[in-house]
Design a protein around this motif. Structure first.
Motif, PDB file in Angstrom:
ATOM      1  N   MET A 292       0.832  -1.203   0.000  1.00 31.88           N
ATOM      2  CA  MET A 292       0.000   0.000   0.000  1.00 31.88           C
ATOM      3  C   MET A 292       0.864   1.248   0.000  1.00 31.88           C
ATOM      4  O   MET A 292       1.893   1.307   0.689  1.00 31.88           O
ATOM      5  CB  MET A 292      -0.918   0.020   1.219  1.00 31.88           C
ATOM      6  CG  MET A 292      -1.890   1.187   1.234  1.00 31.88           C
ATOM      7  SD  MET A 292      -2.867   1.227   2.746  1.00 31.88           S
ATOM      8  CE  MET A 292      -3.936   2.628   2.429  1.00 31.88           C
ATOM      9  N   LEU A 293       0.446   2.239  -0.781  1.00 35.59           N
ATOM     10  CA  LEU A 293       1.048   3.568  -0.781  1.00 35.59           C
ATOM     11  C   LEU A 293      -0.048   4.551  -0.389  1.00 35.59           C
ATOM     12  O   LEU A 293      -1.133   4.525  -0.961  1.00 35.59           O
ATOM     13  CB  LEU A 293       1.600   3.928  -2.164  1.00 35.59           C
ATOM     14  CG  LEU A 293       2.543   2.906  -2.812  1.00 35.59           C
ATOM     15  CD1 LEU A 293       2.938   3.351  -4.212  1.00 35.59           C
ATOM     16  CD2 LEU A 293       3.777   2.687  -1.943  1.00 35.59           C
ATOM     17  N   LEU A 294       0.235   5.412   0.566  1.00 33.33           N
ATOM     18  CA  LEU A 294      -0.773   6.326   1.109  1.00 33.33           C
ATOM     19  C   LEU A 294      -0.286   7.761   0.979  1.00 33.33           C
ATOM     20  O   LEU A 294       0.818   8.092   1.431  1.00 33.33           O
ATOM     21  CB  LEU A 294      -1.036   5.991   2.577  1.00 33.33           C
ATOM     22  CG  LEU A 294      -2.079   6.839   3.304  1.00 33.33           C
ATOM     23  CD1 LEU A 294      -3.468   6.597   2.715  1.00 33.33           C
ATOM     24  CD2 LEU A 294      -2.071   6.533   4.796  1.00 33.33           C
ATOM     25  N   THR A 295      -1.125   8.630   0.375  1.00 27.86           N
ATOM     26  CA  THR A 295      -0.730  10.010   0.109  1.00 27.86           C
ATOM     27  C   THR A 295      -1.798  10.986   0.609  1.00 27.86           C
ATOM     28  O   THR A 295      -2.668  11.417  -0.157  1.00 27.86           O
ATOM     29  CB  THR A 295      -0.496  10.220  -1.404  1.00 27.86           C
ATOM     30  OG1 THR A 295       0.304   9.160  -1.919  1.00 27.86           O
ATOM     31  CG2 THR A 295       0.208  11.551  -1.667  1.00 27.86           C
TER      32      THR A 295
ATOM     33  N   MET B 294      -5.043  10.172  -1.560  1.00 27.45           N
ATOM     34  CA  MET B 294      -4.866   9.189  -2.630  1.00 27.45           C
ATOM     35  C   MET B 294      -4.157   7.969  -2.054  1.00 27.45           C
ATOM     36  O   MET B 294      -3.312   8.097  -1.167  1.00 27.45           O
ATOM     37  CB  MET B 294      -4.021   9.782  -3.766  1.00 27.45           C
ATOM     38  CG  MET B 294      -3.798   8.828  -4.943  1.00 27.45           C
ATOM     39  SD  MET B 294      -2.775   9.571  -6.249  1.00 27.45           S
ATOM     40  CE  MET B 294      -1.171   9.672  -5.428  1.00 27.45           C
ATOM     41  N   TYR B 295      -4.528   6.790  -2.538  1.00 24.29           N
ATOM     42  CA  TYR B 295      -3.800   5.591  -2.119  1.00 24.29           C
ATOM     43  C   TYR B 295      -3.724   4.596  -3.258  1.00 24.29           C
ATOM     44  O   TYR B 295      -4.548   4.594  -4.173  1.00 24.29           O
ATOM     45  CB  TYR B 295      -4.423   4.949  -0.875  1.00 24.29           C
ATOM     46  CG  TYR B 295      -5.808   4.374  -1.049  1.00 24.29           C
ATOM     47  CD1 TYR B 295      -5.998   3.027  -1.350  1.00 24.29           C
ATOM     48  CD2 TYR B 295      -6.942   5.167  -0.887  1.00 24.29           C
ATOM     49  CE1 TYR B 295      -7.271   2.484  -1.489  1.00 24.29           C
ATOM     50  CE2 TYR B 295      -8.212   4.638  -1.028  1.00 24.29           C
ATOM     51  CZ  TYR B 295      -8.368   3.300  -1.327  1.00 24.29           C
ATOM     52  OH  TYR B 295      -9.637   2.764  -1.471  1.00 24.29           O
ATOM     53  N   HIS B 296      -2.678   3.756  -3.196  1.00 22.74           N
ATOM     54  CA  HIS B 296      -2.450   2.711  -4.186  1.00 22.74           C
ATOM     55  C   HIS B 296      -2.521   1.346  -3.504  1.00 22.74           C
ATOM     56  O   HIS B 296      -1.968   1.169  -2.409  1.00 22.74           O
ATOM     57  CB  HIS B 296      -1.057   2.842  -4.817  1.00 22.74           C
ATOM     58  CG  HIS B 296      -0.834   4.104  -5.587  1.00 22.74           C
ATOM     59  ND1 HIS B 296      -0.914   4.161  -6.957  1.00 22.74           N
ATOM     60  CD2 HIS B 296      -0.524   5.361  -5.180  1.00 22.74           C
ATOM     61  CE1 HIS B 296      -0.651   5.386  -7.366  1.00 22.74           C
ATOM     62  NE2 HIS B 296      -0.415   6.134  -6.303  1.00 22.74           N
ATOM     63  N   HIS B 297      -3.171   0.409  -4.151  1.00 21.50           N
ATOM     64  CA  HIS B 297      -3.224  -0.979  -3.701  1.00 21.50           C
ATOM     65  C   HIS B 297      -2.457  -1.815  -4.724  1.00 21.50           C
ATOM     66  O   HIS B 297      -2.886  -1.961  -5.871  1.00 21.50           O
ATOM     67  CB  HIS B 297      -4.680  -1.445  -3.611  1.00 21.50           C
ATOM     68  CG  HIS B 297      -4.842  -2.850  -3.129  1.00 21.50           C
ATOM     69  ND1 HIS B 297      -6.035  -3.527  -3.202  1.00 21.50           N
ATOM     70  CD2 HIS B 297      -3.968  -3.721  -2.556  1.00 21.50           C
ATOM     71  CE1 HIS B 297      -5.881  -4.736  -2.703  1.00 21.50           C
ATOM     72  NE2 HIS B 297      -4.642  -4.879  -2.308  1.00 21.50           N
TER      73      HIS B 297
END
Length: 386
Positions: free
Chosen positions: A280-283, A290-293
């Motif tokens: 996970m990337l959390l912004t 915004m986040y990436h899975h």
């Protein structure tokens, strides 16, 4: 090799100038990838989905972790369970659709109609008689562990995992002002990428590449403003400054929406970039999150689902759509710039002439990510490889 350190704001950080990167094989070798699946993805806390994606009893979403399929389902009490998607009878996959609702509030095997409650208990096994090895209470669906952090659901497939609060201690209370549990998904873009999962985490945590790869991003936020404020096990990250008042990461540089909830002070002028290892990337921005899975499929292929969260009243406001669109357009542009260089790196690291590279002093956090991978794999000697 002795660890060289420098002190910044009272914290010791490694000096990484000239330190070696992971060997190229760590992005391509099928055996290393299988080891990562077993020792990292089957044992770590993984981001699964948002709680809002399973709003009512009977609603479910499938989550895939390598060869495992997990049913994330809300039961009649409102709790969310993570059930292995495999019937206890003869191993049939129970559910094939990626999301939906169990209208009968039970889960029934499509093969022999064994029927389970939404918490995994076996309710009915047609024509089966107790005894001779069959005991209904022992045939519940296997469960993964679940933790709800700020509306983000994490799962752990290990039978006896380290508690989430221990493994992810640096997250607890970190972004409380954003009240992320109250935010809702406004947009979603799925990217299918031909690169290793680790390259995405590495790319996300450094801005050494920003002046050449991201000209618009570099105009909106000074590259030299990047600061790392946490490096604690699987939680690694920091922030960059927004010098423009009421600015944000959008096509215009203007805020996409009013500040979120209780965000105040210095956080109104910062964008945070946190890697929650491994997927996970959390912004968090002042005005949206915004986040990436990241979903690894094989050594050189991943799915990266990117989501944008806003306050519900912003999503429902017709006048706010231009701001939301500006944020999504900016990050879609920036993401695609990143994905291009990550895919080129995947190709380049396959060269027989590439053994490993060297980090600059602006890539200290990447070195920390590598250490997290090697620690999990039990490969302490990888740094000494030539």
């Amino acid at each position: 090799m002795e660890q060289r350190l420098f002190k910044k704001r009272g914290v010791d950080y490694p000096i990484v100038d000239g330190r070696p990167t992971l060997p190229g094989k760590y992005y391509h070798d099928p055996d290393i990838y299988r080891e990562e699946v077993e020792k990292i993805f089957y044992k770590s806390w993984l981001f699964a989905c948002r709680a809002e994606e399973i709003p009512s009893p009977g609603n479910y979403k499938l989550v895939h972790v390598a060869d495992e399929s997990i049913i994330m389902v809300r039961d009649k009490t409102g709790d969310i369970n993570a059930l292995f998607n495999v019937c206890s009878h003869r191993g049939t996959q129970l559910c094939a659709e990626p999301k939906g609702s169990f209208t009968s509030k039970t889960i029934q095997c499509p093969y022999h109609a064994w029927t389970y409650a939404l918490d995994g208990r076996l309710l009915a096994a047609p024509l089966m008689q107790e005894g001779h090895g069959f005991e209904k209470e022992k045939c519940a669906l296997p469960r993964a562990h679940v933790y709800n952090w700020e509306g983000f659901l994490f799962i752990n497939l290990d039978e006896k995992p380290q508690p989430f609060e221990v493994q992810m201690e640096a997250l607890i209370g970190k972004f409380a002002d954003w009240k992320m549990e109250e935010l809702r998904i406004a947009r979603h873009i799925r990217y299918e990428l031909n690169c290793n999962w680790k390259l995405i985490l590495q790319n996300y945590q450094e801005c050494y590449h920003c002046p050449g790869v991201h000209p618009l991003l570099s105009k909106l936020t000074p590259v030299d403003s990047a600061r790392h404020d946490v490096s604690q096990g699987p939680v690694i990250g920091g922030f960059m400054d927004l010098p423009r008042p009421r600015g944000s990461m959008t096509m215009t540089g203007e805020a996409a929406a009013p500040p979120i909830c209780n965000v105040h002070g210095a956080d109104l002028q910062r964008v945070y970039y946190y890697s929650i290892f491994p997927n996970m990337l959390l912004t968090p921005h002042p005005d949206f999150v915004m986040y990436h899975h990241i979903i690894p499929l094989e050594p050189g292929k991943i799915i990266n689902d990117c989501y944008w969260l806003f306050r519900p009243e912003v999503i429902n406001d017709p006048g706010a759509q231009a701001g939301i669109n500006s944020a999504v357009e900016f990050w879609d542009l920036t993401n695609r710039q990143d994905w291009q260089v990550c895919e080129q790196m995947q190709i380049g690291t396959r060269s027989r002439r590439f053994k490993r590279g060297y980090y600059s002093g602006r890539e200290d956090i990447l070195y920390q990510l590598d250490r997290e991978v090697l620690k999990a794999l039990g490969h302490p000697d990888a740094e000494a490889e030539k």
